[in-house]
Write a protein that holds these residues in place. Sequence first.
Motif, PDB file in Angstrom:
ATOM      1  N   TRP A  16      65.714  64.848  67.678  1.00  0.00           N
ATOM      2  CA  TRP A  16      65.678  63.470  68.165  1.00  0.00           C
ATOM      3  C   TRP A  16      65.040  63.493  69.554  1.00  0.00           C
ATOM      4  O   TRP A  16      65.407  64.316  70.394  1.00  0.00           O
ATOM      5  CB  TRP A  16      67.106  62.968  68.249  1.00  0.00           C
ATOM      6  N   SER A  49      62.815  67.318  60.167  1.00  0.00           N
ATOM      7  CA  SER A  49      62.562  65.933  60.552  1.00  0.00           C
ATOM      8  C   SER A  49      62.473  65.808  62.064  1.00  0.00           C
ATOM      9  O   SER A  49      63.018  66.618  62.813  1.00  0.00           O
ATOM     10  CB  SER A  49      63.664  65.000  60.019  1.00  0.00           C
ATOM     11  N   TRP A  51      62.726  62.471  64.921  1.00  0.00           N
ATOM     12  CA  TRP A  51      63.098  61.070  65.081  1.00  0.00           C
ATOM     13  C   TRP A  51      62.759  60.612  66.499  1.00  0.00           C
ATOM     14  O   TRP A  51      63.070  61.301  67.469  1.00  0.00           O
ATOM     15  CB  TRP A  51      64.590  60.890  64.800  1.00  0.00           C
ATOM     16  N   GLY A  83      60.296  59.912  61.680  1.00  0.00           N
ATOM     17  CA  GLY A  83      60.908  58.601  61.593  1.00  0.00           C
ATOM     18  C   GLY A  83      61.214  58.031  62.955  1.00  0.00           C
ATOM     19  O   GLY A  83      61.146  58.724  63.974  1.00  0.00           O
ATOM     20  N   THR A  84      61.536  56.755  62.973  1.00  0.00           N
ATOM     21  CA  THR A  84      61.965  56.108  64.214  1.00  0.00           C
ATOM     22  C   THR A  84      63.457  55.818  64.122  1.00  0.00           C
ATOM     23  O   THR A  84      63.929  55.236  63.152  1.00  0.00           O
ATOM     24  CB  THR A  84      61.178  54.812  64.478  1.00  0.00           C
ATOM     25  N   ASN A  85      64.167  56.225  65.139  1.00  0.00           N
ATOM     26  CA  ASN A  85      65.601  55.945  65.275  1.00  0.00           C
ATOM     27  C   ASN A  85      65.886  55.595  66.739  1.00  0.00           C
ATOM     28  O   ASN A  85      66.411  56.392  67.480  1.00  0.00           O
ATOM     29  CB  ASN A  85      66.448  57.132  64.853  1.00  0.00           C
ATOM     30  N   LEU A 200      70.905  54.108  59.723  1.00  0.00           N
ATOM     31  CA  LEU A 200      70.842  54.999  60.879  1.00  0.00           C
ATOM     32  C   LEU A 200      72.187  54.942  61.586  1.00  0.00           C
ATOM     33  O   LEU A 200      72.553  53.911  62.155  1.00  0.00           O
ATOM     34  CB  LEU A 200      69.727  54.555  61.831  1.00  0.00           C
ATOM     35  N   TYR A 227      71.283  58.438  57.670  1.00  0.00           N
ATOM     36  CA  TYR A 227      70.527  59.329  58.552  1.00  0.00           C
ATOM     37  C   TYR A 227      71.305  59.375  59.861  1.00  0.00           C
ATOM     38  O   TYR A 227      71.362  58.387  60.594  1.00  0.00           O
ATOM     39  CB  TYR A 227      69.099  58.803  58.727  1.00  0.00           C
ATOM     40  N   HIS A 309      70.405  64.838  62.775  1.00  0.00           N
ATOM     41  CA  HIS A 309      69.448  65.202  63.809  1.00  0.00           C
ATOM     42  C   HIS A 309      70.105  65.183  65.177  1.00  0.00           C
ATOM     43  O   HIS A 309      71.062  64.458  65.429  1.00  0.00           O
ATOM     44  CB  HIS A 309      68.203  64.312  63.769  1.00  0.00           C
TER      45      HIS A 309
END
Length: 343
Positions: A16, A49, A51, A83-85, A200, A227, A309
């Motif tokens: 992240w 992954s 984020w 991905g976007t978080n 999320l 997620y 993450h």
Amino acid sequence: MSGSDAPIEEPTFGLWYDFRNPDPDRPFSRFYAEVLDQIAWAESLGLGSVWLTEHHFCDDGYSPSPFVLAAAIGQRTTSMRIGTNLIVSPLHDPIRLAEDAATLSLLTGGRFDLGVGQGYWEREFAAFGKKVVNRPSLLEEGVAVIRRAWSGSREPFEGRRYSLPALPVTPVPERPPRLLVGAMADVAIERAARIADGFLSTQNAHQASYLAACERVGRPVADARIYAGQWAVIAEDPERTWARIGGHALYQLNEYISWGAFGPPDEVPRFPDAQSIVDAGAFQLWDGATAVAELTALLRGCPQIRDVHFWAQLPGESVESGSERVEYLATQVMPQVRAALRN
């Protein structure tokens, strides 16, 4: 949440990033380059992954442009999901979000997932000419517009917040991204269960609420996808590591509190020191054995979690320091968790 003794689909382990850089002696150009190198190296270790998160007008440069960073990461990696978080979608034109996400999906061979949330920081909304009170409808209508755009529809859209002509959005993604929604309040969690492809979660606190909401809105709980962003420091000697980096976590969390992330800023007390963060459970300190036990229990107890993450490094911490924990996660924790989940 209900567990099962049967083997489950292996989740992804990820990193992240907020790209915050409060160190005045570290140029952002160097910092970005170091992080991109770190991500490419992490993929070679088996991390699956990445984020990215978003805020604006921050003195420390908290990433305002996660799509640009996602494109750069996509060019440096071959298998990692990106991905976007999360993206604060009410601040954006949803057509532009749809176009950028579709482009990222095409650039990365379908490896991009779009995670959005309604936001909370008054200053951002005012600066972008939006009203905080409208954020639920801005989020929900925005999701509808994005899905319409990805479908290639030529139908017009008329809603409370957005009105769009009968024009197609092109190019459409060959593999539409998953559209994920983050939330913490009960009503927002139920909205996520109704409109999103996945949830999320933050600090594992709302996963049961999300699954219950899926059941209420008639979505199969077994097919739900979570997620899970983790607030944990995993190291061989986590207490010693915390003594070195806890001040960075203190900065991180107190900034979030001042912005209203956990409620009205004048009602949520700041943490006085790094130890108080651990005492409150806002960050967990795990050695390898503890991390394996905790993560195995979490993933067995909630098989809907498809990804966990961790912050790659805390604001102001060196990339090299963060990489020590990334390597420890990849070599001492991930293989053991995966082995436990197969048994």
